[in-house]
Design a protein around this motif. Sequence first.
Motif, PDB file in Angstrom:
ATOM      1  N   LEU A  53       0.414  -1.416   0.058  1.00  0.00           N
ATOM      2  CA  LEU A  53       0.457  -0.141  -0.333  1.00  0.00           C
ATOM      3  C   LEU A  53       1.030   1.157  -0.309  1.00  0.00           C
ATOM      4  CD1 LEU A  53      -3.108   1.731  -0.190  1.00  0.00           C
ATOM      5  CD2 LEU A  53      -2.886   1.600   2.085  1.00  0.00           C
ATOM      6  N   ALA A  54       2.025   0.633   0.606  1.00  0.00           N
ATOM      7  CA  ALA A  54       3.086   2.745   0.723  1.00  0.00           C
ATOM      8  C   ALA A  54       3.592   2.873  -0.272  1.00  0.00           C
ATOM      9  CB  ALA A  54       3.422   2.420   2.048  1.00  0.00           C
ATOM     10  N   ALA A  55       3.706   2.175  -1.062  1.00  0.00           N
ATOM     11  CA  ALA A  55       3.835   1.973  -2.848  1.00  0.00           C
ATOM     12  C   ALA A  55       3.407   3.243  -3.757  1.00  0.00           C
ATOM     13  CB  ALA A  55       4.476   0.527  -3.611  1.00  0.00           C
ATOM     14  N   VAL A  56       1.815   2.820  -2.967  1.00  0.00           N
ATOM     15  CA  VAL A  56       1.024   3.731  -4.022  1.00  0.00           C
ATOM     16  C   VAL A  56       0.632   4.699  -2.388  1.00  0.00           C
ATOM     17  CG1 VAL A  56      -1.867   3.583  -4.700  1.00  0.00           C
ATOM     18  CG2 VAL A  56       0.240   1.657  -4.622  1.00  0.00           C
ATOM     19  N   GLN A  92      -9.841   5.603  -5.339  1.00  0.00           N
ATOM     20  CA  GLN A  92      -8.842   4.971  -5.537  1.00  0.00           C
ATOM     21  C   GLN A  92      -8.198   4.265  -3.742  1.00  0.00           C
ATOM     22  OE1 GLN A  92      -4.894   6.650  -6.609  1.00  0.00           O
ATOM     23  NE2 GLN A  92      -3.998   5.235  -6.889  1.00  0.00           N
ATOM     24  N   ALA A  93      -8.544   5.395  -3.226  1.00  0.00           N
ATOM     25  CA  ALA A  93      -7.500   4.275  -1.721  1.00  0.00           C
ATOM     26  C   ALA A  93      -8.837   3.182  -1.533  1.00  0.00           C
ATOM     27  CB  ALA A  93      -7.747   5.466  -0.477  1.00  0.00           C
ATOM     28  N   HIS A  94     -10.139   3.386  -1.203  1.00  0.00           N
ATOM     29  CA  HIS A  94     -10.764   2.316  -1.322  1.00  0.00           C
ATOM     30  C   HIS A  94     -10.613   1.021  -2.405  1.00  0.00           C
ATOM     31  CE1 HIS A  94     -14.857  -0.070  -0.402  1.00  0.00           C
ATOM     32  NE2 HIS A  94     -14.606   0.401   0.448  1.00  0.00           N
ATOM     33  N   GLU A  95     -10.586   0.911  -3.271  1.00  0.00           N
ATOM     34  CA  GLU A  95      -9.843  -0.417  -4.154  1.00  0.00           C
ATOM     35  C   GLU A  95      -8.866  -0.801  -3.739  1.00  0.00           C
ATOM     36  OE1 GLU A  95      -9.852  -0.098  -8.511  1.00  0.00           O
ATOM     37  OE2 GLU A  95     -11.533   0.912  -8.172  1.00  0.00           O
TER      38      GLU A  95
END
Length: 133
Positions: A53-56, A92-95
Amino acid sequence: MSYDLMVFAPEAAPKKRPAFLDWYDEQTEWADEHGYDDPAIATPALRAFCAELAAVFPPLAADAPDEAAGTDYTIGRTLVYLSFSDWDRIDQAHETVFALAAKHGLGFFDVSSDLAEVWLPDNKGGLRVAHSD
């Protein structure tokens, strides 16, 4: 104001809604004797989730101003609480969080949803709704 999501180790959380909500309240008192910014304290699945997740959605710097847009990670032993302040990226965060929770066999709690849905692994690589308001 932020958009909040949580992922958790499904074996650590109660399966029924009232007990789950009590567990959630207890966990989010942040009373453990450790810092909440180090993925090393979390389960292996949560560590892998955080790394991807930290990559995004990179974590906010500790000295970021309160109004800074970004993602605040609060990391416990069996959960990761995420606060997103970049409202342009909420979908985008939720997905992304949902997909990574499924990939890593984690539970997903949509804290900011009106229904406050809790999802658990379906043992087929996805997630299923366990309960909601």
